[in-house]
Each structure stands twice: as structure tokens, then as C-alpha cells.
Write an enzyme that holds these catalytic residues in place. Structure first.
Site, mmCIF file in Angstrom:
data_model
loop_
_atom_site.group_PDB
_atom_site.id
_atom_site.type_symbol
_atom_site.label_atom_id
_atom_site.label_comp_id
_atom_site.label_asym_id
_atom_site.label_seq_id
_atom_site.Cartn_x
_atom_site.Cartn_y
_atom_site.Cartn_z
ATOM 1 C CG ASP A 13 1.583 -3.061 6.456
ATOM 2 O OD1 ASP A 13 0.674 -2.068 5.247
ATOM 3 O OD2 ASP A 13 2.325 -2.415 7.272
ATOM 4 C CE LYS A 16 -4.304 -6.149 5.638
ATOM 5 N NZ LYS A 16 -3.170 -5.778 5.631
ATOM 6 N N GLY A 40 -3.116 0.301 3.870
ATOM 7 C CA GLY A 40 -2.452 0.959 2.140
ATOM 8 C C GLY A 40 -1.753 -0.392 2.057
ATOM 9 C CG HIS A 41 -4.739 -2.860 1.364
ATOM 10 N ND1 HIS A 41 -6.177 -3.397 1.177
ATOM 11 C CD2 HIS A 41 -4.598 -2.648 2.162
ATOM 12 C CE1 HIS A 41 -6.468 -3.665 2.302
ATOM 13 N NE2 HIS A 41 -4.979 -3.039 3.251
ATOM 14 C CD GLN A 223 -6.631 -1.383 9.548
ATOM 15 O OE1 GLN A 223 -7.680 -1.370 9.523
ATOM 16 N NE2 GLN A 223 -6.566 -0.609 8.676
HETATM 17 P P1 GDP Z 1 -1.487 -4.984 2.071
HETATM 18 O O1 GDP Z 1 -1.669 -3.667 3.144
HETATM 19 O O2 GDP Z 1 -1.801 -6.289 3.472
HETATM 20 O O3 GDP Z 1 -2.139 -4.984 1.307
HETATM 21 O O4 GDP Z 1 0.571 -5.324 1.850
HETATM 22 P P2 GDP Z 1 0.930 -3.661 1.306
HETATM 23 O O5 GDP Z 1 0.555 -3.120 0.346
HETATM 24 O O6 GDP Z 1 1.422 -3.116 2.296
HETATM 25 O O7 GDP Z 1 2.393 -4.869 1.634
HETATM 26 C C1 GDP Z 1 3.073 -5.514 0.816
HETATM 27 C C2 GDP Z 1 3.794 -4.977 -0.083
HETATM 28 O O8 GDP Z 1 4.883 -6.365 -0.528
HETATM 29 C C3 GDP Z 1 3.002 -4.572 -1.446
HETATM 30 O O9 GDP Z 1 4.578 -3.666 -1.874
HETATM 31 C C4 GDP Z 1 3.778 -5.388 -2.366
HETATM 32 O O10 GDP Z 1 3.410 -5.086 -4.075
HETATM 33 C C5 GDP Z 1 4.212 -6.860 -2.361
HETATM 34 N N1 GDP Z 1 4.246 -8.060 -2.642
HETATM 35 C C6 GDP Z 1 2.856 -8.341 -2.287
HETATM 36 N N2 GDP Z 1 3.323 -9.921 -2.129
HETATM 37 C C7 GDP Z 1 4.546 -9.797 -2.522
HETATM 38 C C8 GDP Z 1 5.670 -11.052 -3.154
HETATM 39 O O11 GDP Z 1 4.980 -11.986 -2.823
HETATM 40 N N3 GDP Z 1 6.523 -10.529 -3.743
HETATM 41 C C9 GDP Z 1 7.022 -9.873 -2.865
HETATM 42 N N4 GDP Z 1 8.211 -9.621 -3.015
HETATM 43 N N5 GDP Z 1 6.711 -8.141 -2.369
HETATM 44 C C10 GDP Z 1 5.022 -8.581 -2.613
HETATM 45 P P1 IMO Z 2 -2.645 -2.117 5.885
HETATM 46 O O1 IMO Z 2 -4.325 -2.199 5.680
HETATM 47 C C1 IMO Z 2 0.108 -1.341 9.526
HETATM 48 C C2 IMO Z 2 -1.468 0.207 12.446
HETATM 49 C C3 IMO Z 2 0.046 1.683 12.976
HETATM 50 C C4 IMO Z 2 -0.369 1.819 14.258
HETATM 51 C C5 IMO Z 2 -1.888 1.520 14.676
HETATM 52 C C6 IMO Z 2 -2.876 2.297 14.873
HETATM 53 O O2 IMO Z 2 -2.084 -1.971 4.977
HETATM 54 O O3 IMO Z 2 -2.422 -3.315 6.567
HETATM 55 P P2 IMO Z 2 -4.489 4.132 13.341
HETATM 56 O O4 IMO Z 2 -4.390 4.892 12.583
HETATM 57 O O5 IMO Z 2 -5.085 2.791 12.778
HETATM 58 O O6 IMO Z 2 -5.206 4.203 14.838
HETATM 59 O O7 IMO Z 2 -2.644 3.206 14.157
HETATM 60 O O8 IMO Z 2 -2.047 0.552 13.503
HETATM 61 N N1 IMO Z 2 -2.019 0.977 11.340
HETATM 62 C C7 IMO Z 2 -0.949 -0.814 10.554
HETATM 63 N N2 IMO Z 2 0.604 -0.877 10.437
HETATM 64 N N3 IMO Z 2 -0.912 -1.685 8.364
HETATM 65 C C8 IMO Z 2 -1.349 -1.159 7.862
HETATM 66 O O9 IMO Z 2 -3.075 -0.920 7.308
HETATM 67 C C9 IMO Z 2 -2.220 -0.390 8.879
HETATM 68 N N4 IMO Z 2 -3.411 0.278 9.562
HETATM 69 C C10 IMO Z 2 -2.943 1.136 11.185
HETATM 70 O O10 IMO Z 2 0.964 1.903 12.502
HETATM 71 O O11 IMO Z 2 0.720 1.572 14.974
HETATM 72 MG MG MG Z 3 -0.618 -2.342 3.624
#
Ligand code: GDP
Ligand code: IMO
Ligand code: MG
Length: 428
Positions: A13, A16, A40-41, A223
Site C-alpha cells: 500500500d 504502487k 489493492g491498487h 504487496q
Molecule cells: P498500492 O497497493 O501500493 O497500489 O497502494 P494503495 O492504492 O493500496 O494505497 C495507496 C493510497 O494512497 C491510495 O489511496 C492512493 O490514491 C493514495 N496515494 C498514492 N500516492 C499518494 C500521494 O502522494 N499522496 C496522497 N495523499 N495519496 C497518495
Molecule cells: P498491495 O498490493 C497490504 C497482507 C495481508 C496479510 C498478509 C497475507 O495493495 O500492496 P494473503 O491474503 O496475501 O495471504 O495475506 O499479507 N497483504 C497485504 N497488505 N497490501 C497488500 O497488497 C497486501 N496483500 C496481502 O493483510 O497480512
Molecule cells: Mg494496496
């Protein structure tokens, strides 16, 4: 610059999805190489927000071919519903390529994930419940079902029966769960076959040819480094290799073809699920990071655990991935703190350690050693260049760069595509 890997440097999170989408317009292929719909991106384009789980974030860039590599685990129902969801919003998904060697998440893998967690009780991992671990276990155990098996009904039945032979014993005798009927599983899986067939390709061949032709290929990790099954906080990890080496095995591309490895690094730290987290905050600062940063899981909706930036983790990510660059995200979330603590080392049993402890118990006991950096109060979301950042924000970035071991080449100052300060191009 034909081949780049983009991956999470912390516990996932990191942003990415945004980083991949940002590059998507300049690359020819975006490839997922591991994980599945546990990811979850979030991608924000103009006033539109997309949540992608299984599909590569490059799917939102019209010129880019999205690829699901052999190292990914594919839930066919999720694949089709994510595709139709995007189609309904006008996104063309017809270019998608899926490796025939990728493994399928079957309904019984999801069942096993859930019952295992339930029986672990207090010791549970806190998985996403999407069947990820059990599907990789079947793969390694050589009882997995692959995408190509969908197109041969008798092979599919034989493989599902073989997988269920043992599993049904465990489900019934150990977990008191009803046995899974192989024919029902096969019928459900076959129902997806026709819709998936057109996407299936020899992705290894296509990607290697593309790199040889000088096309730009971006490998997008799911991840993060600390969730890697080899290099993460085992057993509180996911069951695949998000680290850079995973891009080679998970896409069938040799390490000599990779030119650049970009670590996505949040300006503070978050984690979802169980496991050690030295800089975790349980006070109002943690709550403020969660609220201002919108730190709620995209996949499971769980609140993310929040803490200060941890330079020990960042250095470790540089080491195990051979990072060439960092993309620092969410700097804007830190606006408003008078002073910002940064973890520069740990204290383990009274001793200061600079590197991530090799021993699991030591890591569980590690206490953060903080250095205080001066904060800033100016809005930074409109900044387009490094020079436009307040002096203290500049100093914060420079301090993180020095501690983390690789140049910070881009900075996120908001969720949108254009809310980014690019310092060095990733494509030179
Ligand atoms: P990922 O799993 O690595 O793709 O990240 P997620 O989407 O799960 O979580 C990142 C969150 O931060 C999302 O809600 C993005 O829209 C948000 N985000 C990404 N870059 C920035 C940033 O530079 N500033 C802010 N405020 N939000 C950001
Ligand atoms: P992104 O791509 C954050 C965590 C789960 C749990 C562990 C194992 O959005 O960064 P799993 O279902 O993969 O066997 O769970 O890994 N986990 C993540 N945490 N971001 C993710 O993906 C994750 N994908 C799995 O919460 O602790
Ligand atoms: Mg994510």
C-alpha cells in the site's frame, strides 16, 4: 531503458498503483509477476478513481499492453468481473495477456484459506481470505491447477480430483467441513474457460521479444518487500516473492534484462494484518496518519496500522531488491506536524542496531530509535518541482534519501496522476 521493476519497499500500500499508472503512458507492457487479488491498487485519473486487484495498473493507459505473468495466482471469477467493471466504465481491456502457466485460485483454495485462519485463532496471519496462500501451496506441492488446464476438461477433472483427494480428508476430519465435490468445481471452472481463452498467451516469449526489440516493459509488484515469503517478516507475510527477483521467475525474464528497480516508499509506514511493526503508533499521531492518509485497505476495508517512517526497513529494501531509485509517496500527509520522528536504527536488548535483525525474535523486540526532523505547515499539493517544496520538506526528503541508500527520484504530493514531483526520469 527497456525493463524496469516497480515494487513496494515496505508492507504494501505504498502507492504502487499510482506510480505504475504514472509510467503507464510511456511504457509498452505492464506486467504483474506475483500475488493475486489480495492486492489493492488505487489509481486516480482526473475525477475518476479505480481500485484494481488482479489486473496490472497499466490497463488504464491506452497504449500499454497489460500482462498477467506465470507467477500470479488468478481467480477466474475475479478476473472476469474486474474486466467487465472496467469495460462498463469505458476502459478498453482487449489487449490483456494472461500466461497459460499462471495458477488458478479454485473455490477450495479460498475455503482452505478461511478455515486455516479460523483455526489459527489468536495466531492467525490476518490474510485477505482470497485463497492466495493455499493456491501457492498447491503450486509448490505440484497439485495446482493452471490457466491452461481450463481448456482440457478431462485433464482438469483429473487434476482437481488429485488435489481434493488429500484436501477433503483434511477438510472433513480436521476442520469438520463438508467435502468438496470435484465435478462441481470443474463445472464452475469450465464456465469461465471460453471468456478467458482469448487472453491466454505465451507471455514469456512475448515479453522477451519485446525487450529485445527495445520496447519498454514495466514489472509491477503486488504487496511489498516486508511481505515477501523469503525476505519479509515470516510467517506474517504473503505466499509469494514481491521482491525484485520475483519479477524474473514470475515473468520468465532473466535478471540480465532488468535495468532499473524502483522502490515505492511511503513517507511514513503502514501495515495491514498481523505481525511485527516497530514504529507502529497507538496514539493520536497514529490516528491522524490513518485519517489524513486515508489508510483503509482497498481489498478488505480493514483500517491500516500506521507508524512513523522506518529507515532500517528502507535500507533493507534497497539491499534485498538492489534498488536503483525510490519513489517517495504521500509526503503531503505529513504536512502540519511541528516535528516528525524518523526511525534511524533499532534498539535490541539494549544494543543499537543499524540493520534489520536477522533473527525473528530480535525483530519482534526491536524498539525504534528516533531522530526528530522539523516539520512544515505549508500546503505542498501544488508543488511541481523540488525547489517549490518548503525548506523543511526538502530537508525531510534529503534525510530519508541519505538514510535509505538510493536516490529519491520522484515524490508524491497527492493521489492524482499529476500530483507528483519528478526529480530524475525513470526511463533514461
Ligand atoms: P498500492 O497497493 O501500493 O497500489 O497502494 P494503495 O492504492 O493500496 O494505497 C495507496 C493510497 O494512497 C491510495 O489511496 C492512493 O490514491 C493514495 N496515494 C498514492 N500516492 C499518494 C500521494 O502522494 N499522496 C496522497 N495523499 N495519496 C497518495
Ligand atoms: P498491495 O498490493 C497490504 C497482507 C495481508 C496479510 C498478509 C497475507 O495493495 O500492496 P494473503 O491474503 O496475501 O495471504 O495475506 O499479507 N497483504 C497485504 N497488505 N497490501 C497488500 O497488497 C497486501 N496483500 C496481502 O493483510 O497480512
Ligand atoms: Mg494496496
Amino acid at each position: 531503458m527497456p525493463a524496469l521493476v516497480l515494487l513496494g519497499a515496505q508492507w504494501g500500500d505504498e502507492g504502487k498503483g499510482k506510480a505504475t499508472d504514472l509510467l503507464g503512458g510511456s511504457v509498452d507492457y505492464v506486467v504483474r509477476y506475483q500475488g493475486g487479488n489480495n492486492a489493492g491498487h488505487t489509481v486516480v485519473v482526473g475525477d475518476q478513481k479505480y481500485a484494481l486487484h488482479l489486473l496490472p495498473s497499466g490497463i488504464l493507459s491506452p497504449g500499454c499492453t497489460p500482462v498477467i505473468g506465470n507467477g500470479v495466482v488468478v481467480d477466474p471469477a475475479v478476473l472476469l468481473s474486474e474486466l467487465s467493471g472496467l469495460n462498463e466504465r469505458g476502459v478498453d481491456t482487449s489487449k490483456l495477456l494472461v500466461s497459460g502457466n499462471a495458477h488458478l485460485i479454485t473455490p477450495y483454495n479460498i475455503t482452505v484459506d478461511k478455515v486455516t485462519e479460523r483455526f489459527l485463532g489468536k495466531r492467525k496471519i490476518g490474510t485477505t481470505g482470497r485463497g492466495i496462500g493455499p493456491t501457492y501451496a498447491d503450486k509448490i506441492n505440484r497439485t495446482g491447477i493452471r490457466v491452461q488446464d481450463l481448456f482440457d476438461e478431462s485433464i482438469l477433472l483429473q487434476k482437481v480430483e488429485a488435489a481434493l483427494d488429500f484436501k477433503n480428508q483434511v477438510l472433513a476430519k480436521l476442520y469438520n467441513h463438508r467435502a468438496v465435490v470435484a465435478e462441481q468445481v470443474v463445472e464452475e471452472m469450465l464456465g469461465y474457460a471460453d471468456q478467458i481463452k482469448g487472453y491466454v498467451a505465451d507471455t514469456t516469449l512475448i515479453l522477451n521479444d519485446a525487450i529485445d526489440e527495445g520496447k519498454v516493459v514495466l514489472f509491477e509488484g503486488g504487496q511489498g518487500t516486508l511481505l515477501d515469503v523469503d525476505h519479509g517478516t515470516y510467517p506474517f507475510v504473503t505466499s509469494s516473492n514481491p521482491t525484485a527477483g520475483g519479477a524474473c521467475t514470475g515473468a520468465g525474464v532473466g535478471p540480465t534484462k532488468i535495468n532499473r528497480v524502483i522502490g515505492i516508499l511511503k513517507a511514513y509506514t503502514t501495515r495491514v494484518g498481523a505481525g511485527p511493526f516497530p514504529t507502529e503508533l497507538f496514539d493520536k499521531d497514529g490516528e491522524a496518519l490513518r485519517t489524513i492518509g486515508g489508510e483503509r485497505g482497498v481489498t478488505t476495508g480493514r483500517d491500516r496500522r500506521c507508524g512513523w517512517f522506518d529507515a532500517v526497513i528502507a535500507r533493507y529494501a534497497t539491499r534485498v531488491n538492489g534498488l536503483t531509485d525510490f519513489f517517495l509517496t504521500k509526503l503531503d500527509v505529513l504536512t502540519g506536524w511541528e516535528q516528525i520522528p524518523v526511525c534511524v536504527a533499532y534498539e535490541v536488548d539494549g544494543k543499537r542496531v543499524e540493520e534489520l535483525p536477522h533473527n525473528q525474535s530480535d525483530f519482534h523486540h526491536a524498539k525504534p530509535v528516533y531522530e526528530m526532523l522539523p516539520g512544515w505547515s505549508e500546503d505542498i499539493t501544488k508543488a511541481k518541482t523540488f525547489a517549490e517544496l518548503p525548506k523543511n520538506a526538502q530537508a525531510y526528503v534529503k534525510a530519508l534519501e541519505e538514510m535509505s541508500g538510493a536516490p529519491i527520484s520522484a515524490i508524491g504530493v497527492g493521489p492524482g496522476r499529476d500530483e507528483t514531483i519528478q526529480i530524475n526520469s525513470f526511463l533514461d
